[in-house]
Design an enzyme around this catalytic site. Structure first.
Site, short mmCIF file in Angstrom:
data_model
loop_
_atom_site.label_atom_id
_atom_site.label_comp_id
_atom_site.label_asym_id
_atom_site.label_seq_id
_atom_site.Cartn_x
_atom_site.Cartn_y
_atom_site.Cartn_z
N ASP A 209 -10.41 -6.30 12.35
CA ASP A 209 -9.68 -7.54 12.08
C ASP A 209 -9.76 -8.43 13.32
O ASP A 209 -10.32 -8.03 14.35
CB ASP A 209 -8.21 -7.25 11.68
N TRP B 171 0.82 -1.23 0.00
CA TRP B 171 0.00 0.00 0.00
C TRP B 171 0.84 1.26 0.00
O TRP B 171 0.35 2.33 -0.36
CB TRP B 171 -1.01 -0.03 1.15
N HIS C 279 -10.71 -12.66 -2.06
CA HIS C 279 -9.90 -13.66 -2.79
C HIS C 279 -9.45 -14.82 -1.90
O HIS C 279 -9.05 -15.85 -2.40
CB HIS C 279 -8.71 -13.00 -3.51
N ASP C 280 -9.50 -14.61 -0.57
CA ASP C 280 -9.13 -15.70 0.35
C ASP C 280 -10.18 -16.81 0.40
O ASP C 280 -9.87 -17.92 0.82
CB ASP C 280 -8.99 -15.16 1.79
N ASP D 40 -14.61 -11.01 14.60
CA ASP D 40 -14.64 -12.01 13.53
C ASP D 40 -15.73 -11.57 12.56
O ASP D 40 -16.90 -11.50 12.94
CB ASP D 40 -14.95 -13.38 14.16
#
Ligand code: SAM
Ligand code: ASE
Length: 344
Positions: A209, A163, A254-255, A235
């Site tokens: 997160d 980033w 994408h995970d 979570d």
């Protein structure tokens, strides 16, 4: 000059591709670029070996290979070759450089590479390779990725680095100034949130997160703009999501396989204010799935290291529309990561 010659050359290059990666990883790991950055001038192989505590016979060969790869520049002084960092190395490979990519390269060399050693098995079975590569139990993806505090820190530190180079491009692909409250879901260390806060001074950004990641982020990554960026542990599949006008999902979808993406997006839709939206930051496949090569390789990486895949704009459009975000736009940035803005 015959077609076969071209084909053979291409084959040879492909076959040694892993060696190129390893030269880069080893030079970073050993601290070649840091030593040269701190040295008062160019150094020969003996001085570099001494500085690193490595063998002179190994060091000499590593340095020589770095030159045609444009990681190092070389000058000849009489009989001696003296080395200094190339422009690429000065920009991206020293530990303390503002755009350093070193932690990600170390992560790729130590962890990703070991999973890729089992690529054929991953293709045979269709699943990630942590059990085989690291002897951890199959099952919980994030328990495998965060199998120790050290691994968790390396992953989080590595992921944030991109980033510093691409953050601005993905965050300015769309004007986000109309979204006063932004929540970066799976935002890791808060590096993208920090860029976002700098680009949009009137926005407040919550980084969401897992608890262990938020704790590591607060200990190891200092955020100067504590007012504008706050952390929230939870979570995202289970816990209430912070209310916001815009949710960022950067390298999160994408995970995951389709079912988990749908579950997560449905939860985001529930929490999202009317008129709000989602900014998906991912490496986008071409619609015909022929490229870009980097994205196709990243998609294989999601096979060996995660549960998901890289997707085309249409695949994201369908996922988002099904979750209640029918207004869909995407922007390719020309970098590794692209941006999708979807509205409720
Ligand atoms: N968004 C960051 C970026 O692009 O640099 C990090 C992306 S990383 C691939 C995925 C992130 O999702 C990790 O930080 C991980 O801890 C987080 N994550 C995974 N499962 C999660 C969950 N169930 N709830 C919240 N965060 C989760
Ligand atoms: C993930 C991203 C990465 C999960 C595992 C990962 C990266 C490396 N390992 O979400 C960064 C992106 N790079 C690649 C090669 O995919």
């Amino acid at each position: 000059g015959s077609p076969q010659d071209g084909a053979y050359l291409l084959l040879s290059q492909h076959a040694s591709g892993f060696m190129v990666s390893q030269v880069l990883f080893a030079a970073c790991e050993l601290g070649v670029f840091d030593l040269l950055a701190e040295a008062p001038g160019p150094l020969d192989a003996t001085a570099i070996a001494e500085g690193l505590g490595t063998s002179s016979r190994g060091t000499e060969r590593l340095l020589e290979a770095c030159v045609p790869l444009q990681l190092l520049d070389v000058d000849t002084r009489g009989e001696r070759a003296v080395y200094r960092n190339s422009g690429l190395a000065s920009a991206f490979l020293t530990r303390l450089g503002p755009r350093s990519q070193r932690a990600m390269l170390l992560y790729l060399g130590r962890t990703t590479y070991r999973c890729w050693a089992h690529l054929a098995e991953a293709v045979r079975q269709g699943g990630n390779q942590y059990p085989r590569a690291f002897g951890v139990p199959a099952g919980d993806l994030w328990a495998a990725i965060y199998r120790s505090p050290g691994e968790r820190l390396q992953f989080t530190r590595g992921l944030q680095e991109v980033w510093s180079v691409e953050g601005r491009r993905v965050l300015t692909a769309f004007d986000l100034s109309a979204f006063p409250r932004i929540c970066d879901l799976g935002g890791g260390s808060g590096a993208l949130a920090k860029e976002c806060a700098a680009l949009y001074p009137q926005c407040r950004v919550t980084v969401f997160d897992l608890l262990e990641v938020v704790q590591a982020a607060e200990t190891h990554f200092s955020l100067p703009r504590g007012e504008q960026v706050v952390f929230h542990a939870g979570d995202f599949f289970q816990d209430p999501l912070p209310e916001a006008d815009l949710y960022i999902l950067a390298r999160v979808l994408h995970d995951w396989a389709e079912d988990k993406c749908s579950r997560l997006l449905a939860r985001v839709h529930q929490a999202c204010r009317p008129g709000g939206g989602v900014l998906v930051v991912e490496s986008l496949l071409d619609e015909d799935r022929r490229g870009p090569l980097t994205t196709l390789l990243f998609s294989l990486n999601m096979l060996v290291q995660a549960e998901g895949q890289e997707r085309t704009p249409s695949q994201y459009r369908r996922l988002l529309a099904a979750a209640g975000f029918p207004r869909f736009r995407f922007q390719r940035t020309g970098g590794t990561y692209d941006a999708i803005l979807a509205g409720k």
